[in-house]
Design a protein around this motif. Structure first.
Motif, PDB file in Angstrom:
ATOM      1  N   MET A 369     -66.012  51.292  81.204  1.00  0.00           N
ATOM      2  CA  MET A 369     -64.889  51.997  80.602  1.00  0.00           C
ATOM      3  C   MET A 369     -63.637  52.009  81.490  1.00  0.00           C
ATOM      4  SD  MET A 369     -65.664  52.712  77.581  1.00  0.00           S
ATOM      5  CE  MET A 369     -64.233  53.745  77.220  1.00  0.00           C
ATOM      6  N   PRO A 370     -63.766  51.995  82.836  1.00  0.00           N
ATOM      7  CA  PRO A 370     -62.547  51.891  83.645  1.00  0.00           C
ATOM      8  C   PRO A 370     -61.721  50.652  83.296  1.00  0.00           C
ATOM      9  CG  PRO A 370     -64.375  52.555  85.033  1.00  0.00           C
ATOM     10  CD  PRO A 370     -64.950  52.227  83.692  1.00  0.00           C
ATOM     11  N   GLN A 371     -62.382  49.520  83.007  1.00  0.00           N
ATOM     12  CA  GLN A 371     -61.658  48.308  82.657  1.00  0.00           C
ATOM     13  C   GLN A 371     -60.969  48.445  81.305  1.00  0.00           C
ATOM     14  OE1 GLN A 371     -61.223  45.734  84.690  1.00  0.00           O
ATOM     15  NE2 GLN A 371     -59.924  44.702  83.199  1.00  0.00           N
ATOM     16  N   VAL A 372     -61.548  49.221  80.398  1.00  0.00           N
ATOM     17  CA  VAL A 372     -60.914  49.466  79.100  1.00  0.00           C
ATOM     18  C   VAL A 372     -59.591  50.200  79.299  1.00  0.00           C
ATOM     19  CG1 VAL A 372     -61.162  50.630  76.872  1.00  0.00           C
ATOM     20  CG2 VAL A 372     -63.150  49.520  77.915  1.00  0.00           C
ATOM     21  N   ILE A 373     -59.588  51.217  80.151  1.00  0.00           N
ATOM     22  CA  ILE A 373     -58.371  51.982  80.411  1.00  0.00           C
ATOM     23  C   ILE A 373     -57.323  51.106  81.094  1.00  0.00           C
ATOM     24  CG2 ILE A 373     -57.434  54.036  81.533  1.00  0.00           C
ATOM     25  CD1 ILE A 373     -59.420  54.568  79.237  1.00  0.00           C
ATOM     26  N   ILE A 374     -57.763  50.252  82.026  1.00  0.00           N
ATOM     27  CA  ILE A 374     -56.845  49.329  82.692  1.00  0.00           C
ATOM     28  C   ILE A 374     -56.168  48.410  81.680  1.00  0.00           C
ATOM     29  CG2 ILE A 374     -56.752  47.316  84.234  1.00  0.00           C
ATOM     30  CD1 ILE A 374     -58.882  48.716  85.953  1.00  0.00           C
ATOM     31  N   THR A 375     -56.942  47.921  80.712  1.00  0.00           N
ATOM     32  CA  THR A 375     -56.383  47.048  79.679  1.00  0.00           C
ATOM     33  C   THR A 375     -55.302  47.764  78.888  1.00  0.00           C
ATOM     34  OG1 THR A 375     -58.448  45.793  79.463  1.00  0.00           O
ATOM     35  CG2 THR A 375     -56.942  45.720  77.597  1.00  0.00           C
ATOM     36  N   LEU A 376     -55.516  49.036  78.546  1.00  0.00           N
ATOM     37  CA  LEU A 376     -54.524  49.794  77.777  1.00  0.00           C
ATOM     38  C   LEU A 376     -53.229  49.960  78.570  1.00  0.00           C
ATOM     39  CD1 LEU A 376     -56.878  52.522  76.233  1.00  0.00           C
ATOM     40  CD2 LEU A 376     -55.902  50.532  75.089  1.00  0.00           C
ATOM     41  N   PHE A 377     -53.334  50.249  79.862  1.00  0.00           N
ATOM     42  CA  PHE A 377     -52.137  50.378  80.695  1.00  0.00           C
ATOM     43  C   PHE A 377     -51.398  49.045  80.802  1.00  0.00           C
ATOM     44  CE2 PHE A 377     -53.714  54.486  81.890  1.00  0.00           C
ATOM     45  CZ  PHE A 377     -52.601  55.182  82.368  1.00  0.00           C
ATOM     46  N   ASN A 378     -52.138  47.947  80.936  1.00  0.00           N
ATOM     47  CA  ASN A 378     -51.512  46.629  81.025  1.00  0.00           C
ATOM     48  C   ASN A 378     -50.851  46.232  79.708  1.00  0.00           C
ATOM     49  OD1 ASN A 378     -51.998  45.803  83.728  1.00  0.00           O
ATOM     50  ND2 ASN A 378     -54.138  45.485  83.246  1.00  0.00           N
ATOM     51  N   LEU A 379     -51.438  46.640  78.600  1.00  0.00           N
ATOM     52  CA  LEU A 379     -50.837  46.380  77.293  1.00  0.00           C
ATOM     53  C   LEU A 379     -49.505  47.101  77.174  1.00  0.00           C
ATOM     54  CD1 LEU A 379     -50.927  45.247  74.414  1.00  0.00           C
ATOM     55  CD2 LEU A 379     -52.287  47.241  73.751  1.00  0.00           C
ATOM     56  N   SER A 380     -49.442  48.367  77.620  1.00  0.00           N
ATOM     57  CA  SER A 380     -48.195  49.123  77.577  1.00  0.00           C
ATOM     58  C   SER A 380     -47.134  48.495  78.483  1.00  0.00           C
ATOM     59  CB  SER A 380     -48.451  50.576  77.987  1.00  0.00           C
ATOM     60  OG  SER A 380     -47.240  51.311  78.021  1.00  0.00           O
ATOM     61  N   SER A 381     -47.557  48.072  79.671  1.00  0.00           N
ATOM     62  CA  SER A 381     -46.608  47.429  80.597  1.00  0.00           C
ATOM     63  C   SER A 381     -46.024  46.161  80.001  1.00  0.00           C
ATOM     64  CB  SER A 381     -47.319  47.110  81.922  1.00  0.00           C
ATOM     65  OG  SER A 381     -47.758  48.285  82.566  1.00  0.00           O
ATOM     66  N   MET A 382     -46.862  45.390  79.332  1.00  0.00           N
ATOM     67  CA  MET A 382     -46.379  44.169  78.694  1.00  0.00           C
ATOM     68  C   MET A 382     -45.418  44.488  77.547  1.00  0.00           C
ATOM     69  SD  MET A 382     -46.171  40.951  78.536  1.00  0.00           S
ATOM     70  CE  MET A 382     -47.327  40.541  79.836  1.00  0.00           C
ATOM     71  N   SER A 383     -45.691  45.577  76.814  1.00  0.00           N
ATOM     72  CA  SER A 383     -44.799  45.956  75.710  1.00  0.00           C
ATOM     73  C   SER A 383     -43.413  46.346  76.237  1.00  0.00           C
ATOM     74  CB  SER A 383     -45.417  47.111  74.908  1.00  0.00           C
ATOM     75  OG  SER A 383     -45.410  48.309  75.662  1.00  0.00           O
ATOM     76  N   LEU A 384     -43.359  47.018  77.397  1.00  0.00           N
ATOM     77  CA  LEU A 384     -42.063  47.350  77.999  1.00  0.00           C
ATOM     78  C   LEU A 384     -41.310  46.082  78.386  1.00  0.00           C
ATOM     79  CD1 LEU A 384     -43.044  50.364  80.305  1.00  0.00           C
ATOM     80  CD2 LEU A 384     -41.576  50.446  78.297  1.00  0.00           C
TER      81      LEU A 384
END
Length: 445
Positions: A369-384
């Motif tokens: 699950m830590p990797q799942v949360i990392i993916t969500l943060f990286n998705l947001s960073s890419m959207s910015l």
């Protein structure tokens, strides 16, 4: 299905230990047995007359590729227990995601049929052990156990492994049972160097916990029907304990219990990286974009909320409309995993690096699950980075700053002496020998 690069850190350490347990000798014996059983089921005695494909060579990769679509395994269990599997053919499918989901579903059907046949859950491999070659040694163990159970079932075809001993239940009348209570077992100590260590108070019988038959569907249904059973005191202590075990067990996809040996060590290290605050931030961000409320921020609650893939697909659609089409909530396991795969494919196309994406099983089985949360943060960073104006979390990824230099500048750059070559700043002749003389080296005395 797998996006994260293997061969690093904990994964590499675990894979090396597991690889040592794989046996090429067992592989050859198992391949011969599987082919022989399927031929026996088809009534064939000559290999050239049957349509069974065998591995083109020996080795882990060839063995995994032979079994990973689940069809051979289902053909095997259908001979041992006719009609227990209805595998789906996948060779004609061009949709990669759909093909993977159907192949994994075939493997799960085999595992369920093997359980019904009599193989213990603790002896079964997990779907990813075969499909992603995580633990092919455990696949070998499962097949040997299946052969042993087949012998107990009086299977008349080819056999493999050691026959499991038959039960030898003994019945005692009331007098013998009463006499047995007065025997001091060695677990209570011995009268050699006499001691009462471990004994219950005088006059009390040995405290026994009632054994419950897991094959009794009525009991299982009773335990799973309502959590109030083991709160209100309507059941025995053993039933209450078993209720807790079953309620957690039947909610998971994996057949083999977690928490032993290398798996426990890896799971503990992975779980220690989970940050509740980061998960809470990610959950609130998803709620702002999709309107779907999280049920909590713990690892188990986030996994339960996201595992059907609907929330994740809704999220990527909010950031990049129509990334996932025909989105529906699904109840079947392989359909839920298909939703997760669609989200991962959409995130990959959106620009998130594959090494930053989790794997389907990381979420569906709660393995990372830590990797799942990392993916969500990286998705947001890419959207910015892409100019998304909605809510965001994390840090904006830096834009490229490419510089174009003309030929003259590049030529000048070749003449620059880098600091790794030394420097002529503070030039002196300190330590130099006289002109024409070699360096004077004094021998050790």
């Amino acid at each position: 299905m797998s996006y994260r690069v293997r061969g690093m850190g904990l994964d590499r350490e675990l894979e090396q230990k597991i690889d040592q347990k794989y046996s090429l000798e067992d592989e050859n014996e198992l391949v011969e047995w599987i082919v022989s059983v399927i031929m026996y089921g088809q009534g064939k005695t000559d290999f050239e007359d049957c349509d069974i494909e065998i591995p083109k060579c020996s080795g882990k990769q060839a063995f995994q590729e032979w079994l990973m679509d689940g069809n051979v395994l289902c053909d095997l269990i259908n001979v041992l227990k006719p009609g227990s599997c209805r595998p789906q053919k996948t060779s004609h499918l061009t949709n990669t995601a759909m093909k993977k989901m159907k192949e994994m579903n075939n493997i799960m059907m085999f595992l369920n049929a093997a359980t019904d046949f009599g193989v213990q859950n603790t002896d079964l491999f997990q779907t990813i052990d075969l499909y992603e070659a995580r633990d092919l040694a455990q696949v070998q163990v499962t097949l040997y156990k299946l052969g042993s159970v087949a012998q107990n079932k009086q299977f008349e075809g080819p056999v493999i492994g050691v026959k499991i001993a038959d039960k030898n239940p003994r019945k005692f009348d009331q007098n013998l049972t009463r006499e047995g209570r007065n025997v001091i077992g060695l677990q209570m100590g011995t009268n050699q160097v006499a001691s009462q260590k471990g004994m219950t108070p005088y006059g009390l019988g040995r405290q026994m916990i009632t054994k419950i038959d897991l094959c009794d569907g009525g009991i299982v249904e009773k335990l799973l029907s309502s959590e109030s059973n083991f709160v209100s005191g309507n059941t025995t202590l053993s039933e209450r304990i078993l209720s807790i075990i079953l309620l957690n067990y039947f909610k998971t996809m994996a057949s083999r219990p977690k928490g032993y040996g290398l798996t426990a060590e890896l799971a503990a290290k992975t779980a220690s990286k989970y940050d509740v605050e980061s998960a809470k931030t990610a959950g609130e961000w998803i709620q702002q974009l999709t309107g779907l409320s999280p049920i909590g921020s713990s690892s188990e609650e986030m996994q339960e909320w996201l595992k059907d893939g609907f929330v994740l697909c809704s999220l990527i659609n909010a950031i990049q409309p129509d990334s996932v089409k025909n989105l529906k909530r699904q109840k079947m396991s392989f359909k839920q995993m298909e939703n997760i795969s669609k989200f991962l494919d959409a995130a990959d196309k959106y620009g998130v690096k594959r090494t930053d994406l989790f794997q389907t099983v990381d979420l569906f089985e709660g393995q990372n699950m830590p990797q799942v949360i990392i993916t969500l943060f990286n998705l947001s960073s890419m959207s910015l980075k892409k100019g998304f104006t909605g809510p965001s979390i994390g840090v904006k990824m830096a834009n490229k700053n490419e510089r174009e230099l003309d030929e003259q500048k590049l030529r000048e750059g070749r003449n620059v002496i880098g600091l790794q070559m030394g420097t002529n700043q503070g030039a002196s002749q300190k330590g130099m020998t006289a002109y024409g003389l070699g360096r004077q080296v004094a021998p050790n005395k």
